[in-house]
Structures are given as structure tokens and as C-alpha cells.
Design a protein around this motif. Structure first.
Motif, PDB file in Angstrom:
ATOM      1  N   HIS A  96      67.340   5.478  53.473  1.00  0.00           N
ATOM      2  CA  HIS A  96      67.409   6.902  53.169  1.00  0.00           C
ATOM      3  C   HIS A  96      67.905   7.673  54.386  1.00  0.00           C
ATOM      4  O   HIS A  96      67.393   7.475  55.482  1.00  0.00           O
ATOM      5  N   PRO A  97      68.860   8.576  54.186  1.00  0.00           N
ATOM      6  CA  PRO A  97      69.289   9.406  55.318  1.00  0.00           C
ATOM      7  C   PRO A  97      68.192  10.418  55.650  1.00  0.00           C
ATOM      8  O   PRO A  97      67.617  11.046  54.761  1.00  0.00           O
ATOM      9  N   VAL A  98      67.889  10.523  56.921  1.00  0.00           N
ATOM     10  CA  VAL A  98      66.851  11.439  57.400  1.00  0.00           C
ATOM     11  C   VAL A  98      67.384  12.152  58.637  1.00  0.00           C
ATOM     12  O   VAL A  98      67.946  11.517  59.526  1.00  0.00           O
ATOM     13  N   THR A  99      67.194  13.449  58.666  1.00  0.00           N
ATOM     14  CA  THR A  99      67.538  14.234  59.853  1.00  0.00           C
ATOM     15  C   THR A  99      66.247  14.853  60.369  1.00  0.00           C
ATOM     16  O   THR A  99      65.559  15.563  59.640  1.00  0.00           O
ATOM     17  N   ILE A 100      65.914  14.526  61.614  1.00  0.00           N
ATOM     18  CA  ILE A 100      64.686  15.027  62.228  1.00  0.00           C
ATOM     19  C   ILE A 100      65.043  15.608  63.592  1.00  0.00           C
ATOM     20  O   ILE A 100      65.754  14.973  64.378  1.00  0.00           O
ATOM     21  N   THR A 101      64.533  16.785  63.862  1.00  0.00           N
ATOM     22  CA  THR A 101      64.681  17.354  65.193  1.00  0.00           C
ATOM     23  C   THR A 101      63.419  16.989  65.963  1.00  0.00           C
ATOM     24  O   THR A 101      62.317  17.335  65.556  1.00  0.00           O
ATOM     25  N   VAL A 102      63.597  16.241  67.042  1.00  0.00           N
ATOM     26  CA  VAL A 102      62.467  15.783  67.840  1.00  0.00           C
ATOM     27  C   VAL A 102      62.608  16.357  69.247  1.00  0.00           C
ATOM     28  O   VAL A 102      63.605  16.108  69.928  1.00  0.00           O
ATOM     29  N   ASN A 103      61.617  17.149  69.627  1.00  0.00           N
ATOM     30  CA  ASN A 103      61.619  17.781  70.949  1.00  0.00           C
ATOM     31  C   ASN A 103      62.911  18.535  71.220  1.00  0.00           C
ATOM     32  O   ASN A 103      63.468  18.502  72.315  1.00  0.00           O
ATOM     33  N   GLY A 104      63.407  19.207  70.162  1.00  0.00           N
ATOM     34  CA  GLY A 104      64.602  20.031  70.298  1.00  0.00           C
ATOM     35  C   GLY A 104      65.918  19.310  70.119  1.00  0.00           C
ATOM     36  O   GLY A 104      66.974  19.939  70.161  1.00  0.00           O
ATOM     37  N   LYS A 105      65.895  17.998  69.900  1.00  0.00           N
ATOM     38  CA  LYS A 105      67.130  17.221  69.756  1.00  0.00           C
ATOM     39  C   LYS A 105      67.210  16.668  68.344  1.00  0.00           C
ATOM     40  O   LYS A 105      66.280  16.010  67.874  1.00  0.00           O
ATOM     41  N   GLU A 106      68.317  16.924  67.668  1.00  0.00           N
ATOM     42  CA  GLU A 106      68.488  16.456  66.295  1.00  0.00           C
ATOM     43  C   GLU A 106      68.880  14.981  66.262  1.00  0.00           C
ATOM     44  O   GLU A 106      69.730  14.532  67.030  1.00  0.00           O
ATOM     45  N   HIS A 107      68.230  14.242  65.354  1.00  0.00           N
ATOM     46  CA  HIS A 107      68.519  12.822  65.157  1.00  0.00           C
ATOM     47  C   HIS A 107      68.817  12.584  63.692  1.00  0.00           C
ATOM     48  O   HIS A 107      68.047  13.001  62.825  1.00  0.00           O
ATOM     49  N   LYS A 108      69.927  11.904  63.417  1.00  0.00           N
ATOM     50  CA  LYS A 108      70.265  11.505  62.060  1.00  0.00           C
ATOM     51  C   LYS A 108      70.029  10.003  61.984  1.00  0.00           C
ATOM     52  O   LYS A 108      70.605   9.247  62.754  1.00  0.00           O
TER      53      LYS A 108
END
Length: 180
Positions: free
Chosen positions: A23-35
Motif C-alpha cells: 500500500h502506498p503511504v505518505t507519512i511526515t516524520v519529524n517534518g520530513k515527508e516519506h513516501k
């Protein structure tokens, strides 16, 4: 800045990691976006620790009971060991690595934990710091009893909690004065 990761099955499993089941997931962790692309059953703690290499979030009971895996998702503390990564899709995650304003300055809560000996072995400390941060954001001037109640969801085997409460009270006082 965006980072892209392909999540594989945890080591030692026989899970089919066919790209069509990810599943594609986009999470912003500690201000940095991760796809990322993750299995539907992949836990947030595993994505943080294994894929993003943010090992400050610890694993303990793997049942959501002890609190060492505590992170903040959209401002609220959650147990990352029972939160699926897909549940965090589109969310803002804060881990212990994102608490301090920069690499050379501790957050007032971290400083208070240091000064008041609110940590010993350090295993529960990341989750406790994030929990205290949420408590102080919702109630900047808590009583000692309110702090005790607020941290009661996180277990500590070393400090006896007294020093953690002392640290929370010290941090509340410093933050109220605007001290960093």
C-alpha cells in the motif's frame, strides 16, 4: 524533501511481498515527508525503526501496554507497536528524534529529565518525554497528581516515577517562563 522506501517483510517471515499487495503511504516524520509502500499489516514502529532508521522509538511489550513505543501522531500520543503504518497515511508523526529544536540543543523537557534524573536506563525515556510533552501542551501548569495520572499509561522499571514527575514539573515551570 521526500524520501521513497520499499518496505520488505520483516526478517524471518514467509510473507509474499508482491508489489501489488503493498500500500502506498505518505507519512511526515519529524517534518520530513516519506513516501513508502508497505504491507497492510506492517506496524508503524517497524517502519520507523527499520525503514526510516529512527531507533529512538523502542519496542517493549508489542501489545500497546508499556508505552516505550510511544510516538505522536497528529499531535496525540499513540502506541506505534499497535498502530498500522497505513493508519498513519497522510499523518504527521513526531518521534523522540524530532523533539529537540536542533542537534545541539535539548528541548526543555529533555533538559529537565537530565537535570532531575528522570531517566536511568533510558529505555522508557523517549516515550515518557513524548507523553510529558503532550501533557504540558494540553495543561501547561499541571499539578503533580495530574502529571502522575498522565504518565500512568507508560511503564518505567527504574526511576520509581518520582524523578519523572519532578522533571515534568521543572519543564512546565521553564516552559511557562519561556526558557528553552
Amino acid at each position: 524533501m521526500t524520501a521513497t522506501h520499499e518496505s520488505a517483510a520483516p526478517v524471518g517471515t514467509d510473507v509474499d511481498t508482491d508489489p501489488e499487495t503493498l500500500h502506498p503511504v505518505t507519512i511526515t516524520v519529524n517534518g520530513k515527508e516519506h513516501k513508502l509502500r508497505v504491507e497492510g499489516r506492517r506496524l508503524l514502529v517497524d517502519v520507523l525503526r527499520q525503514d526510516l532508521r529512527l531507533t529512538g522509538t523502542h519496542t517493549g511489550c508489542d501489545q500497546g501496554v508499556c508505552g516505550v513505543c510511544t510516538v505522536r501522531l497528529n499531535g496525540e500520543t499513540v502506541r506505534s507497536c499497535i498502530t498500522l503504518a497505513v493508519q498513519a497515511d497522510g499523518g504527521d508523526v513526531r518521534t523522540i528524534e524530532g523533539v529537540a529544536p536542533d542537534a545541539s540543543t535539548l528541548h526543555p523537557i529533555q533538559q529537565a529529565f537530565w537535570e532531575k534524573q528522570g531517566l536511568q536506563c533510558g529505555f522508557c525515556t523517549p516515550g515518557m518525554v513524548l507523553r510529558v510533552q503532550e501533557i504540558l501542551e494540553t495543561n501547561p501548569t499541571p499539578t503533580r497528581e495530574q502529571v502522575r495520572e498522565g504518565i500512568s499509561s507508560n511503564l518505567c522499571r527504574c526511576t520509581g516515577y518520582q524523578f519523572i514527575v519532578d522533571a515534568a514539573m521543572e519543564a512546565a515551570e521553564k516552559m511557562a517562563k519561556g526558557d528553552s
